[in-house]
Write a protein that holds these residues in place. Structure first.
Motif, mmCIF file in Angstrom:
data_model
loop_
_atom_site.group_PDB
_atom_site.id
_atom_site.type_symbol
_atom_site.label_atom_id
_atom_site.label_comp_id
_atom_site.label_asym_id
_atom_site.label_seq_id
_atom_site.Cartn_x
_atom_site.Cartn_y
_atom_site.Cartn_z
ATOM 1 N N SER A 13 0.827 -1.202 0.000
ATOM 2 C CA SER A 13 0.000 0.000 0.000
ATOM 3 C C SER A 13 0.870 1.265 0.000
ATOM 4 C CB SER A 13 -0.924 -0.009 1.211
ATOM 5 O OG SER A 13 -1.686 1.160 1.257
ATOM 6 N N LYS A 14 1.904 1.279 0.835
ATOM 7 C CA LYS A 14 2.819 2.429 0.884
ATOM 8 C C LYS A 14 3.561 2.591 -0.440
ATOM 9 C CE LYS A 14 5.120 3.134 4.774
ATOM 10 N NZ LYS A 14 5.946 2.906 5.962
ATOM 11 N N LEU A 15 3.960 1.469 -1.041
ATOM 12 C CA LEU A 15 4.674 1.525 -2.312
ATOM 13 C C LEU A 15 3.765 2.058 -3.416
ATOM 14 C CD1 LEU A 15 7.328 0.945 -3.775
ATOM 15 C CD2 LEU A 15 6.504 -1.386 -4.165
ATOM 16 N N ARG A 16 2.522 1.603 -3.448
ATOM 17 C CA ARG A 16 1.569 2.108 -4.449
ATOM 18 C C ARG A 16 1.432 3.636 -4.326
ATOM 19 N NH1 ARG A 16 -2.186 0.122 -7.367
ATOM 20 N NH2 ARG A 16 -2.561 -2.067 -7.686
ATOM 21 N N TRP A 17 1.320 4.112 -3.083
ATOM 22 C CA TRP A 17 1.194 5.553 -2.848
ATOM 23 C C TRP A 17 2.454 6.277 -3.327
ATOM 24 C CZ3 TRP A 17 -2.502 8.885 -1.961
ATOM 25 C CH2 TRP A 17 -2.163 10.174 -1.544
ATOM 26 N N ARG A 18 3.598 5.709 -3.053
ATOM 27 C CA ARG A 18 4.887 6.296 -3.447
ATOM 28 C C ARG A 18 5.031 6.362 -4.965
ATOM 29 N NH1 ARG A 18 8.696 8.536 -4.925
ATOM 30 N NH2 ARG A 18 10.873 8.284 -4.410
ATOM 31 N N LEU A 24 0.649 11.125 -16.706
ATOM 32 C CA LEU A 24 -0.304 10.043 -16.907
ATOM 33 C C LEU A 24 0.337 8.818 -17.546
ATOM 34 C CD1 LEU A 24 -3.176 8.884 -16.975
ATOM 35 C CD2 LEU A 24 -3.477 10.019 -19.188
ATOM 36 N N GLU A 25 1.207 9.032 -18.513
ATOM 37 C CA GLU A 25 1.838 7.902 -19.201
ATOM 38 C C GLU A 25 2.627 7.027 -18.224
ATOM 39 O OE1 GLU A 25 1.849 11.028 -20.155
ATOM 40 O OE2 GLU A 25 1.171 11.114 -22.240
ATOM 41 N N ASN A 26 3.324 7.654 -17.288
ATOM 42 C CA ASN A 26 4.047 6.886 -16.270
ATOM 43 C C ASN A 26 3.068 6.113 -15.390
ATOM 44 O OD1 ASN A 26 6.585 7.676 -17.084
ATOM 45 N ND2 ASN A 26 6.770 9.307 -15.587
ATOM 46 N N GLU A 31 0.577 1.313 -13.158
ATOM 47 C CA GLU A 31 -0.673 0.633 -12.831
ATOM 48 C C GLU A 31 -0.712 -0.763 -13.452
ATOM 49 O OE1 GLU A 31 -3.989 -0.151 -10.877
ATOM 50 O OE2 GLU A 31 -2.807 1.673 -10.611
ATOM 51 N N ARG A 32 -0.273 -0.874 -14.694
ATOM 52 C CA ARG A 32 -0.227 -2.171 -15.365
ATOM 53 C C ARG A 32 0.732 -3.113 -14.609
ATOM 54 N NH1 ARG A 32 2.097 -1.860 -21.114
ATOM 55 N NH2 ARG A 32 4.028 -1.894 -19.921
ATOM 56 N N PHE A 33 1.864 -2.572 -14.179
ATOM 57 C CA PHE A 33 2.835 -3.357 -13.407
ATOM 58 C C PHE A 33 2.187 -3.913 -12.136
ATOM 59 C CE2 PHE A 33 5.801 -3.357 -9.829
ATOM 60 C CZ PHE A 33 6.758 -4.257 -10.269
ATOM 61 N N PHE A 34 1.497 -3.057 -11.378
ATOM 62 C CA PHE A 34 0.881 -3.517 -10.137
ATOM 63 C C PHE A 34 -0.217 -4.547 -10.401
ATOM 64 C CE2 PHE A 34 2.694 0.241 -7.912
ATOM 65 C CZ PHE A 34 3.289 -0.441 -6.870
ATOM 66 N N LYS A 35 -1.001 -4.356 -11.434
ATOM 67 C CA LYS A 35 -2.065 -5.322 -11.745
ATOM 68 C C LYS A 35 -1.483 -6.703 -12.011
ATOM 69 C CE LYS A 35 -5.625 -2.290 -13.540
ATOM 70 N NZ LYS A 35 -6.335 -1.802 -14.719
ATOM 71 N N VAL A 82 13.045 -4.842 -12.258
ATOM 72 C CA VAL A 82 11.746 -4.159 -12.227
ATOM 73 C C VAL A 82 11.503 -3.417 -13.533
ATOM 74 C CG1 VAL A 82 10.428 -2.317 -11.095
ATOM 75 C CG2 VAL A 82 11.668 -3.965 -9.734
ATOM 76 N N LEU A 83 12.521 -2.788 -14.063
ATOM 77 C CA LEU A 83 12.369 -2.071 -15.322
ATOM 78 C C LEU A 83 11.960 -3.022 -16.454
ATOM 79 C CD1 LEU A 83 12.533 0.690 -16.597
ATOM 80 C CD2 LEU A 83 14.964 0.312 -16.972
ATOM 81 N N ALA A 84 12.537 -4.215 -16.480
ATOM 82 C CA ALA A 84 12.153 -5.205 -17.490
ATOM 83 C C ALA A 84 10.678 -5.580 -17.331
ATOM 84 C CB ALA A 84 13.035 -6.438 -17.379
ATOM 85 N N LEU A 85 10.216 -5.736 -16.096
ATOM 86 C CA LEU A 85 8.808 -6.047 -15.849
ATOM 87 C C LEU A 85 7.904 -4.881 -16.257
ATOM 88 C CD1 LEU A 85 9.085 -7.777 -12.352
ATOM 89 C CD2 LEU A 85 8.704 -8.891 -14.559
ATOM 90 N N LEU A 86 8.341 -3.672 -15.964
ATOM 91 C CA LEU A 86 7.566 -2.493 -16.339
ATOM 92 C C LEU A 86 7.463 -2.325 -17.855
ATOM 93 C CD1 LEU A 86 9.001 -0.145 -13.622
ATOM 94 C CD2 LEU A 86 6.547 -0.358 -14.066
ATOM 95 N N ARG A 87 8.505 -2.692 -18.556
ATOM 96 C CA ARG A 87 8.543 -2.529 -20.011
ATOM 97 C C ARG A 87 7.770 -3.610 -20.760
ATOM 98 N NH1 ARG A 87 14.991 -1.356 -20.757
ATOM 99 N NH2 ARG A 87 14.942 0.910 -20.472
ATOM 100 N N THR A 88 7.480 -4.718 -20.103
ATOM 101 C CA THR A 88 6.825 -5.846 -20.765
ATOM 102 C C THR A 88 5.405 -5.466 -21.170
ATOM 103 O OG1 THR A 88 8.112 -7.374 -19.411
ATOM 104 C CG2 THR A 88 6.183 -8.268 -20.521
ATOM 105 N N ALA A 89 5.114 -5.650 -22.432
ATOM 106 C CA ALA A 89 3.784 -5.316 -22.943
ATOM 107 C C ALA A 89 2.740 -6.270 -22.364
ATOM 108 C CB ALA A 89 3.783 -5.390 -24.460
ATOM 109 N N PRO A 90 1.495 -5.813 -22.283
ATOM 110 C CA PRO A 90 0.425 -6.659 -21.728
ATOM 111 C C PRO A 90 0.164 -7.892 -22.556
ATOM 112 C CG PRO A 90 -0.450 -4.525 -22.443
ATOM 113 C CD PRO A 90 1.014 -4.514 -22.667
#
Length: 90
Positions: A13-18, A24-26, A31-35, A82-90
């Motif tokens: 929860s704290k990390l999501r807030w951080r 918006l693009e970021n 958001e996709r990463f957390f889902k 983490v960056l690799a996970l963030l960059r991965t397309a849905p």
């Protein structure tokens, strides 16, 4: 605490807030990463994400879009993972 230990609900929860961003693009990347990864997020990945959140929105977007790669103190295994996970397309 071990790096491969999953983070708990309070830390998540704290990390999501951080991770809330002004660009918006970021937010869409994050958001996709957390889902996709919130139920399996480790302490090491959370630390990598925290370090990325110290960047400006424009620098973060450059990393998300592969315009740049982490360098200097940011070129660490947790950040790169983490960056690799963030960059991965849905």
């Amino acid at each position: 605490m071990a790096a491969d230990t999953l983070i708990d609900e309070r830390a998540l929860s704290k990390l999501r807030w951080r991770c809330r961003r002004g660009l918006l693009e970021n937010d869409l990347f994050i958001e996709r990463f957390f889902k996709r990864h919130e139920s399996s997020l480790t302490e090491a990945q959370a630390e990598g994400l925290r370090l990325l959140m110290d960047l400006s929105d424009n620098d973060l977007m450059d990393l998300f879009l592969c315009r740049k790669e982490p360098e200097g103190e940011l070129d660490r295994s947790d950040v790169n993972e983490v960056l690799a996970l963030l960059r991965t397309a849905p």
